[in-house]
Motif scaffolding. Structure first.
Motif: not given
Length: 95
Positions: A28-29, A47-51, A65-70, A74-75
């Motif tokens: 979730y986070n 941030q919110k994110g499962s993947e 740095i770049r972090v991609y949260c799904c 939504n990504a």
């Protein structure tokens, strides 16, 4: 059912040594752990994110740095640049 822990990591070196960033999702986070000068600390990313996925490059004397949260189909791209004043939402979004 228990959610699996998901991680992504990035690293770089400079004149202060090795730096590691580990981004971890509990389903979730997403939170950040930082390794600098021989010690682990909790970072400022949350941030919110499962993947998640992450990448890094160095320019202008420091890392970007770049972090991609799904999360919920939504990504979202989250960005941190040396001298940039902290985390901000990037241009990449999907969903």
């Amino acid at each position: 059912m228990t959610n699996a822990i998901v991680t992504a990591s990035v690293s770089w070196t400079d004149n202060q040594g090795v730096h590691l960033r580990v981004y971890q999702s509990d389903g979730y986070n997403v939170t950040e752990r930082c390794y600098d000068q021989g010690a682990w600390t909790t970072g400022g990313f949350a941030q919110k994110g499962s993947e998640i996925s992450a990448t890094i490059w160095q320019q202008n004397g420091g890392p970007s740095i770049r972090v991609y949260c799904c999360y919920e189909d939504n990504a979202t791209e989250w960005c941190w640049d040396t001298g940039g004043g902290g985390w901000y939402k990037g241009a990449y979004t999907q969903g």
